[in-house]
Design an enzyme around this catalytic site. Sequence first.
Site, short mmCIF file in Angstrom:
data_model
loop_
_atom_site.label_atom_id
_atom_site.label_comp_id
_atom_site.label_asym_id
_atom_site.label_seq_id
_atom_site.Cartn_x
_atom_site.Cartn_y
_atom_site.Cartn_z
CD GLU A 1 -2.90 -1.41 2.21
OE1 GLU A 1 -2.83 -0.60 3.17
OE2 GLU A 1 -3.73 -2.33 2.15
CD GLU B 1 -6.03 -8.75 0.84
OE1 GLU B 1 -7.02 -8.11 1.22
OE2 GLU B 1 -4.88 -8.47 1.19
#
Length: 230
Positions: A64, A166
Amino acid sequence: MLEFIRANQTITRGHNIFWEDPKYTPQWVCDLTGPELQLTVNSCIQSLMNKYKEEFIHWDVSNEMLYFDFYEQRLGPNATLHFYEIAHMSDPLATLLVNEFNVVETCSDVNSTVDTYIPRMRELERGGVSMDGIGLEGHFTIPNPPLMRAILDKLATLGLPIWLIEAIYLEEVLTEGFSHPSMNGIMLWTALHPNGCYQMCLIDNNFQNLLVGEMVDKLLKNGKQGRYKV
């Protein structure tokens, strides 16, 4: 856990070495500055990758980084580049990825769109980073398969394999992902909860298929039958 994995010949990946969000960075690390922090960063990469050398096929080295920049704020704009240099030297055979959310899910997030992800990847490439793949989280609210397809097409211009790390809304997202020629694999986030599985778990605590597991088995079966790429 690794003894179980080795005994069952299960492929393993590492997620993650660094999380750029200070909220998930240990306080003792947040208290470090300058050379002390740099020494700790180097030690963290080398100790992890040497310990699990040739055991973990993937590492999400930076997590991130489009949203957060804890290490670059503390160590300068080349901090991320340095992560990958040390990681590659520590285990040259490991596949090194960046992982990011809200790239493939939406085009309305100014921090993390495909048009911010691609320039950041090219910047690292110009700096000499040996990048091996693109990691995409899949926190979909309502999936938009045509948008997802267009974003995957854009990311494919980097010439790197794509991993969807994910995902929820399984049937739509996995079918779209499996069908794209640049998609090398999809990881399901299957963390255990003290009171049982989360909604993304493949199996229950007795290793019996849950609905998610049934869906994945169905998709894999369809892929083997040639209905789409697996």
